[in-house]
Structures are given as structure tokens and as C-alpha cells.
Design a protein around this motif. Structure first.
Motif, mmCIF file in Angstrom:
data_model
loop_
_atom_site.group_PDB
_atom_site.id
_atom_site.type_symbol
_atom_site.label_atom_id
_atom_site.label_comp_id
_atom_site.label_asym_id
_atom_site.label_seq_id
_atom_site.Cartn_x
_atom_site.Cartn_y
_atom_site.Cartn_z
ATOM 1 N N ILE A 1 0.847 -1.187 0.000
ATOM 2 C CA ILE A 1 0.000 0.000 0.000
ATOM 3 C C ILE A 1 0.885 1.239 0.000
ATOM 4 N N GLY A 2 0.417 2.269 -0.661
ATOM 5 C CA GLY A 2 1.223 3.477 -0.763
ATOM 6 C C GLY A 2 0.368 4.659 -1.157
ATOM 7 N N PRO A 3 0.970 5.801 -1.408
ATOM 8 C CA PRO A 3 2.423 5.986 -1.536
ATOM 9 C C PRO A 3 3.184 5.943 -0.221
ATOM 10 N N THR A 4 2.490 5.997 0.922
ATOM 11 C CA THR A 4 3.138 5.843 2.228
ATOM 12 C C THR A 4 2.257 4.956 3.097
ATOM 13 N N LEU A 5 2.857 4.325 4.085
ATOM 14 C CA LEU A 5 2.075 3.575 5.057
ATOM 15 C C LEU A 5 1.300 4.553 5.936
ATOM 16 N N PRO A 6 0.141 4.140 6.459
ATOM 17 C CA PRO A 6 -0.664 5.042 7.292
ATOM 18 C C PRO A 6 0.073 5.515 8.540
ATOM 19 N N ALA A 7 -0.090 6.794 8.847
ATOM 20 C CA ALA A 7 0.508 7.352 10.061
ATOM 21 C C ALA A 7 -0.109 6.739 11.310
ATOM 22 N N PHE A 8 -1.340 6.230 11.187
ATOM 23 C CA PHE A 8 -2.007 5.670 12.369
ATOM 24 C C PHE A 8 -1.556 4.245 12.687
ATOM 25 N N LEU A 9 -0.662 3.696 11.890
ATOM 26 C CA LEU A 9 -0.085 2.400 12.241
ATOM 27 C C LEU A 9 1.141 2.641 13.119
ATOM 28 N N SER A 10 1.039 2.290 14.397
ATOM 29 C CA SER A 10 2.194 2.420 15.283
ATOM 30 C C SER A 10 3.263 1.428 14.841
ATOM 31 N N PRO A 11 4.507 1.632 15.239
ATOM 32 C CA PRO A 11 5.557 0.667 14.886
ATOM 33 C C PRO A 11 5.199 -0.755 15.316
ATOM 34 N N GLY A 12 4.585 -0.893 16.477
ATOM 35 C CA GLY A 12 4.219 -2.226 16.950
ATOM 36 C C GLY A 12 3.156 -2.877 16.092
ATOM 37 N N VAL A 13 2.128 -2.123 15.740
ATOM 38 C CA VAL A 13 1.045 -2.662 14.910
ATOM 39 C C VAL A 13 1.545 -2.918 13.494
ATOM 40 N N ALA A 14 2.349 -2.013 12.959
ATOM 41 C CA ALA A 14 2.922 -2.219 11.624
ATOM 42 C C ALA A 14 3.758 -3.494 11.589
ATOM 43 N N LYS A 15 4.478 -3.759 12.657
ATOM 44 C CA LYS A 15 5.305 -4.968 12.734
ATOM 45 C C LYS A 15 4.431 -6.228 12.690
ATOM 46 N N VAL A 16 3.314 -6.212 13.418
ATOM 47 C CA VAL A 16 2.407 -7.361 13.415
ATOM 48 C C VAL A 16 1.835 -7.584 12.018
ATOM 49 N N LEU A 17 1.392 -6.509 11.356
ATOM 50 C CA LEU A 17 0.813 -6.634 10.018
ATOM 51 C C LEU A 17 1.855 -7.105 9.005
ATOM 52 N N THR A 18 3.078 -6.660 9.190
ATOM 53 C CA THR A 18 4.159 -7.084 8.290
ATOM 54 C C THR A 18 4.477 -8.553 8.476
ATOM 55 N N GLU A 19 4.621 -8.964 9.727
ATOM 56 C CA GLU A 19 5.007 -10.351 10.000
ATOM 57 C C GLU A 19 3.875 -11.333 9.730
ATOM 58 N N THR A 20 2.631 -10.920 9.974
ATOM 59 C CA THR A 20 1.496 -11.832 9.818
ATOM 60 C C THR A 20 0.983 -11.879 8.386
ATOM 61 N N PHE A 21 0.928 -10.711 7.744
ATOM 62 C CA PHE A 21 0.297 -10.627 6.425
ATOM 63 C C PHE A 21 1.252 -10.214 5.308
ATOM 64 N N GLY A 22 2.474 -9.887 5.646
ATOM 65 C CA GLY A 22 3.413 -9.437 4.616
ATOM 66 C C GLY A 22 3.085 -8.063 4.079
ATOM 67 N N LEU A 23 2.305 -7.280 4.831
ATOM 68 C CA LEU A 23 1.954 -5.933 4.391
ATOM 69 C C LEU A 23 3.210 -5.087 4.250
ATOM 70 N N ALA A 24 3.283 -4.324 3.162
ATOM 71 C CA ALA A 24 4.482 -3.518 2.924
ATOM 72 C C ALA A 24 4.112 -2.227 2.217
ATOM 73 N N GLY A 25 5.020 -1.259 2.313
ATOM 74 C CA GLY A 25 4.849 -0.018 1.579
ATOM 75 C C GLY A 25 5.498 -0.109 0.212
ATOM 76 N N ASN A 26 5.509 1.004 -0.493
ATOM 77 C CA ASN A 26 6.113 1.041 -1.824
ATOM 78 C C ASN A 26 7.622 1.222 -1.730
ATOM 79 N N GLY A 27 8.330 0.605 -2.687
ATOM 80 C CA GLY A 27 9.737 0.898 -2.887
ATOM 81 C C GLY A 27 9.873 1.787 -4.104
ATOM 82 N N THR A 28 10.933 1.643 -4.837
ATOM 83 C CA THR A 28 11.040 2.352 -6.113
ATOM 84 C C THR A 28 10.213 1.603 -7.152
#
Length: 555
Positions: free
Chosen positions: A511-538
Motif C-alpha cells: 500500500i502506498g504511496p506511504t504507510l498510514p501514520a495511524f499504524l504504530s511501529p508495533g502494529v505495523a510490525k504485526v501486520l508485516t510479520e502476519t500478512f506481509g503488508l508492505a509499503g512502496n519501494g522504487t
């Protein structure tokens, strides 16, 4: 705690952190406080309604509708009219107090401030600031709660559209109110809140299915359609937003008046429905995504009707404010609001009369764009698609639905679409498509390389299509399909789409162009590890993910 405006519900929030002085969307701090006050009142209503339901006590439909309307009215770019929001707050407290009497009669009492606070109109602003996002001190808990609330706002939008077409679901209403109640008095830990986020996604699927059924039962299944993007010679009315019931009423009332009707933004998909094709004065689509409206509304010359969100406040240089009308959950100071009667009917005669005094729209582009690829139409192409996949002519789909936005970084999506291999098909819905639906990307054996299902809620189509392909190819996991998800987001309807996809088990979504500001580092980590959610690269790096060297053709 310093009570002040704080809002971070949209992708364009200030510095990617939060708006604290004025919203990037244009809302002032006092308007933000009134929205937080409305949500405070909604939470109180929801606590009482949920308690009464548990005792099998009746909760009036007016309560359900008011909760949905309040959530929708606080979505980004929907309502800038502080007084209309104040009236909603007043009515919400009236409903709350009626429910309190009903609850007391069956022995239900609650100590929550949302239930007990005595309304004082002069204190709405200070109370609103105190009850905003930052009232929750724990960063991860706050993040999970806000993720749920924003999902509920998106769900409310879809539920309201279905409601206007006579389709309602008691289970969805009950869930929305229970979720708000649980976040208010439930003392939920992080695990329970995470489950609530996913449950919101499951009801998101149910809400999108409800709206899909409402649209197709009223107007038929969308069909592949070439839509004119030029203009005619008669005066016109431009209808923006998302509400198809308003679209229908406007077309009916303008027939034979000498006034043409054009769609704007996500109303483009109205052209795909068979029921609207009989209107000869339904000329085409004018302009692009919502954020370009300041220039495009000037050149349109005629009245603009906002049926839902995506209002950009006009600047002092703009002259079209006197031609703007709002409806439903939208509002803007200085605009005439078109109310509906007890039967849901709206009278557009004032809009039509104004249109007759206006010059025809100025032409800003010519040609056509193609859309109408909701699930029914895609299934008509199923044999072609399956054959193309099996032969290797079509190697992958990329879902690029979602929202467009103003930031220059959004050019990523145009570059990404242009860089995709010629054997990749883009599946799109929502206004994100305006970044690439006019690029002329061609087709694969008669299958257009951009398949536009329609509005953001029509993202439901791609879930249906994915599940069907999983069945056809006899796969055990939906993630084994040759589908990549690269979704743009801006506001809360995109949030419910994301949660819906996660609830279906879809992983590795970008999801992009940026990850939501309302995702705390802890919650973003859970979504990344559980679902592979990621932001945009180049663009270059992300294109490598579309077609890795080891990609195989499904048998």
C-alpha cells in the motif's frame, strides 16, 4: 495532556505524522473538534444500543441510520459545514438520552463518560478536543482502535449507499455499534483489538457485497462500456461522489429539460450500468480524480452536485462555490444542501434551473475510456482469461485499485503501470485509475490491459474474481494465484478495502504511496510479520516483484 486538534486518518496528513493546526484536507481545528464531539456522542449511543440488543430489546432504525451517517460525515473531505455537524451532535445526544431511558427501564446503567456527560453546547469544542484521537495514551492500543474506527467509517459509506437503495443488514448495524461499544467500555487488550480489526474486515466484505447487490438489483450488472470524455453543446450538471440513487434521480429529473448530465470522479462507473444507458442526455465523464476539481469545476461552467465525500475547499480565486450543491452526509459553508423527504426523494429543480442559465462545459479533453468490468462482466470473459493464463499470454494480474491523491509521489502509479510487462493486466477500481486509465495500454487477445470495475467499493469484484480463479485452478491458497496487490490509499474507504482483503487471507499487499501514520511501529510490525503488508519501494524494485525470474504459468 495538551488538548488540541490531532488528525491522522488520511494519507496526506501533515509530515506523515498528523495534522495539529489545520487539516491538509482543509478542515479547521474547530471543525475537527466538532467531528471528534460527534464521534464521542456516537460511542455513547453505541454502548447503549449494544447493551439493549444483548437483552433483546428493540433498537430503532433511526439509531442505526444516525450512527452510519455520523461515521460517514466524519470521513475525509466529506463535510466542512460545522453547523450541520453540530446539528448531528445535538440529535445524537437526543437519541442517546432516549436510549438511556429505555436502558434504565430494564436495569441497564453505564458509567462511561460517553453515556453520562451532560451536553453543554458551549463546551462542544473543548470537549471535542479532549475526546479526540490522543485521549488514548497507549500507542499500540490507539493504533488498533483507530484502524478499526477508520474501517468502520469506510464501511458506513458503503452501508449508507445500500440503505438508500432499500438494502439493509441488521447484522452489520449491530456489529458497527458493538465494535464502537467494545472500544469504549470493553477494556480490550491488543490481541482482542487485533481480532476486532479483522472482524471489521469480514464485515467489510459483507458490506461491499450488500452494496454490490443493491446496485445490480436496481440498475443491472455493469457491462463493458466506452465512456465519452468530451463535451456537448448544451448546459450541463456535473455529479460527483459515489451515490447511484442520487444519480438516478438527477437523470430522471433532467430528462427533457435541455440540460445534460456528466459524471465526475468515481461517479464515472454510473455509465457502466444498463439502467442509465437509456438517458440520451447522459453525455459522459468530465475531468479526472477528485483533487483536480478546483481547475475542472471552473471550466465546467455549470452546477456541481456532491453526493458524497471528495470535496476540495475552493480557493478565493475559484468562482464555482455558488454553483456547488451538497447532499447526504456532505456539507460545505455557502452551499445549498439538498435534503431528502421521508421517502428518500430529492428535488433537483433548483440545480436544473441554475444549469439553464450557465454556459456549456469547456472541453478539456476528447476521446473515450473503457470500463464496466465488475465480476459479472469479467466472468463473461472467463474462458478468454483462463485460456490466456494457461497459454502464458497473460502471466499476471496486478490489482491497482484505491484512491488517487495530490502528492507528486502519486506519479509512481503511472510509471508503474507504464513499466508493467505487456502480458500483465491491471485490475482497478476507485479513483486511483485516473493515473493510468487514459494511457492506451492495449489488450491481450481482446482482454483490455486495464479492467476497471468501478468505484472503490467495487474492489469487492476483485475478491470475487480471485476466489473464482482459485476454484478454477484448484488451488489451496488464494495467495498462489498470479495476482499482485499494489494498492493506493487516501481515506477511510480504502482502509475498509484493505481490512476486507486481509480478512480473506490475502497476503503481501503493498500500500502506498506511504504507510498510514495511524499504524504504530508495533502494529505495523504485526501486520508485516502476519500478512506481509508492505509499503512502496522504487518503481524499478517493485516491478521486479511482479514478474520474478522463476514465475511459472498455471496449468
Amino acid at each position: 495532556m495538551d488538548y488540541k486538534m490531532f488528525c491522522y486518518q488520511c494519507q496526506e496528513t501533515a509530515k506523515g505524522v498528523g495534522c495539529t493546526v489545520q487539516g491538509v484536507c482543509g478542515k479547521k481545528s474547530d471543525l475537527s473538534a466538532m467531528m471528534d464531539m460527534l464521534l464521542f456522542a456516537v460511542r455513547g449511543v453505541s454502548v447503549l444500543a449494544t447493551g439493549l440488543r444483548k437483552l433483546e430489546q428493540p433498537v430503532g432504525r433511526e439509531v442505526d441510520h444516525a450512527v452510519v451517517d455520523a461515521l460517514f460525515a466524519t470521513i475525509t473531505n466529506a463535510n466542512f459545514d460545522k453547523e450541520s455537524l453540530r446539528r448531528r451532535v445535538d440529535r445524537m445526544f437526543e437519541l442517546r438520552d432516549e436510549l438511556k431511558k429505555q436502558a434504565a427501564a430494564v436495569g441497564l446503567t453505564y458509567a462511561a463518560d460517553e453515556v453520562t456527560w451532560v451536553p453543554v453546547a458551549d463546551e462542544y469544542e473543548s470537549k471535542g478536543f479532549a475526546e479526540g484521537v490522543l485521549r488514548e495514551q497507549n500507542e499500540d492500543v490507539r493504533s488498533l482502535k483507530e484502524l478499526t474506527v477508520y474501517g468502520l467509517k469506510g464501511l458506513a459509506a458503503y452501508v449508507e449507499h445500500a440503505m438508500r437503495l432499500g438494502k439493509e443488514d441488521d447484522a452489520i448495524y449491530a456489529f458497527m455499534e458493538r465494535a464502537l461499544s467494545d472500544m469504549t467500555i470493553g477494556n480490550l487488550d491488543a490481541a482482542a483489538l487485533t481480532e476486532l480489526v479483522l472482524e471489521t474486515g469480514r464485515f467489510g466484505v459483507q458490506g461491499m457485497a450488500l452494496l454490490d447487490g443493491a446496485h445490480t438489483s436496481a440498475y443491472g450488472n455493469p457491462v463493458m462500456t466506452e465512456v465519452n470524455i468530451g463535451v456537448g453543446k448544451r448546459p450541463g450538471i456535473l455529479i460527483s461522489g459515489h451515490d447511484m440513487h442520487d444519480m438516478e434521480m438527477l437523470l430522471q429529473q433532467t430528462e427533457g429539460t435541455g440540460v445534460d448530465v456528466y459524471t465526475h470522479g468515481e461517479m464515472l462507473s454510473a455509465h457502466y450500468y444498463p439502467a442509465f444507458k437509456k438517458y440520451k442526455h447522459f453525455v459522459g465523464n468530465y475531468g479526472n480524480a477528485w483533487w483536480q476539481q478546483r481547475e475542472e469545476f471552473e471550466s465546467f461552467n455549470g452546477p456541481i452536485v456532491f453526493t458524497t465525500n471528495c470535496i476540495v475547499p475552493p480557493t478565493p480565486r475559484n468562482t464555482y462555490l455558488s454553483r456547488m450543491f451538497t447532499a447526504n452526509s456532505t456539507g460545505y459553508p455557502g452551499c445549498k444542501h439538498i435534503e431528502e423527504d421521508a421517502n428518500g426523494h430529492k428535488d433537483f429543480s433548483e440545480v436544473i434551473a441554475l444549469a439553464k442559465t450557465c454556459q456549456p462545459p469547456k472541453e478539456i479533453e476528447t476521446g473515450t475510456i473503457v470500463g464496466g468490468f465488475a465480476h459479472h462482466q469479467v466472468f463473461q470473459l472467463a474462458d478468454k482469461i483462463v485460456d490466456a493464463i494457461r497459454s502464458g499470454a497473460l502471466r499476471k494480474f496486478v490489482v491497482m485499485g484505491g484512491c488517487d491523491g495530490r502528492f507528486a509521489s502519486r506519479s509512481y502509479y503511472t510509471d508503474y503501470a507504464l513499466g508493467l510487462p505487456k502480458d500483465v493486466v491491471i485490475l482497478t477500481s476507485g479513483c486511483a485509475k485516473y493515473r493510468y486509465n487514459k494511457l492506451g495500454l492495449g489488450d491481450i487477445g481482446g482482454i483490455p490491459r486495464v479492467l476497471d470495475a468501478g468505484q472503490c467499493n467495487d474492489s469487492y469484484t476483485w475478491a470475487v474474481v480471485a476466489l473464482k480463479l482459485k476454484e478454477i485452478f484448484e488451488l489451496n491458497d488464494i495467495n498462489d494465484l498470479p495476482i499482485v496487490f499494489n494498492i493506493a490509499w487516501y481515506e477511510q474507504k480504502a482502509v475498509i478495502v484493505l481490512l476486507a482483503l486481509l480478512s480473506l487471507g490475502i497476503k503481501n499487499i503493498h500500500i502506498g504511496p506511504t504507510l498510514p501514520a495511524f499504524l504504530s511501529p508495533g502494529v505495523a510490525k504485526v501486520l508485516t510479520e502476519t500478512f506481509g503488508l508492505a509499503g512502496n519501494g522504487t518503481v524499478e524494485d517493485d516491478l521486479k516483484l511482479v514478474m520474478p525470474a522463476e514465475a511459472e504459468v498455471l496449468a
